[in-house]
Motif scaffolding. Structure first.
Motif, PDB file in Angstrom:
ATOM      1  N   ASN A  44       0.845  -1.109  -0.261  1.00 20.83           N
ATOM      2  CA  ASN A  44       0.055   0.034   0.039  1.00 20.83           C
ATOM      3  C   ASN A  44       0.942   1.219   0.065  1.00 20.83           C
ATOM      4  N   ARG A  45       1.935   1.029   0.846  1.00 18.33           N
ATOM      5  CA  ARG A  45       2.614   2.235   0.752  1.00 18.33           C
ATOM      6  C   ARG A  45       3.550   2.586  -0.624  1.00 18.33           C
ATOM      7  N   ARG A  50       3.502   5.824  -5.689  1.00 16.73           N
ATOM      8  CA  ARG A  50       3.242   5.792  -7.183  1.00 16.73           C
ATOM      9  C   ARG A  50       2.203   6.902  -7.562  1.00 16.73           C
ATOM     10  N   LYS A  51       1.039   6.633  -6.874  1.00 13.54           N
ATOM     11  CA  LYS A  51       0.103   7.442  -7.067  1.00 13.54           C
ATOM     12  C   LYS A  51       0.188   9.025  -6.843  1.00 13.54           C
ATOM     13  N   SER A  52       1.075   9.320  -5.608  1.00 15.70           N
ATOM     14  CA  SER A  52       1.330  10.686  -5.342  1.00 15.70           C
ATOM     15  C   SER A  52       2.088  11.338  -6.442  1.00 15.70           C
ATOM     16  N   ARG A  53       3.221  10.565  -6.849  1.00 19.46           N
ATOM     17  CA  ARG A  53       4.132  10.900  -7.875  1.00 19.46           C
ATOM     18  C   ARG A  53       3.378  11.188  -9.172  1.00 19.46           C
ATOM     19  N   SER A  54       2.576  10.394  -9.568  1.00 19.81           N
ATOM     20  CA  SER A  54       1.783  10.729 -10.952  1.00 19.81           C
ATOM     21  C   SER A  54       0.898  11.797 -10.851  1.00 19.81           C
TER      22      SER A  54
END
Length: 58
Positions: A44-45, A50-54
């Protein structure tokens, strides 16, 4: 071998088997679920990173 010596050997073998069984049982019921939970947290981390960076580069 006398009966007493055979009894001692059987008792020692039985005790060792019981301790080994208890340790394996402890590992299956306590240690493995904790490791699985830690793996889920790590996954999950990674997904969140990945979601934050994208989101910031999209």
């Amino acid at each position: 071998m006398s009966k007493f010596a055979k009894g001692i050997v059987v008792g020692v073998v039985g005790t060792v088997a019981a301790v080994a069984g208890a340790l394996l049982s402890f590992q299956k019921t306590v240690v493995e679920p904790i490791e699985v939970q830690e793996q889920k947290f790590d996954d999950n981390r990674k997904k969140a990173m990945r979601k934050s960076r994208s989101a910031h580069h999209g």
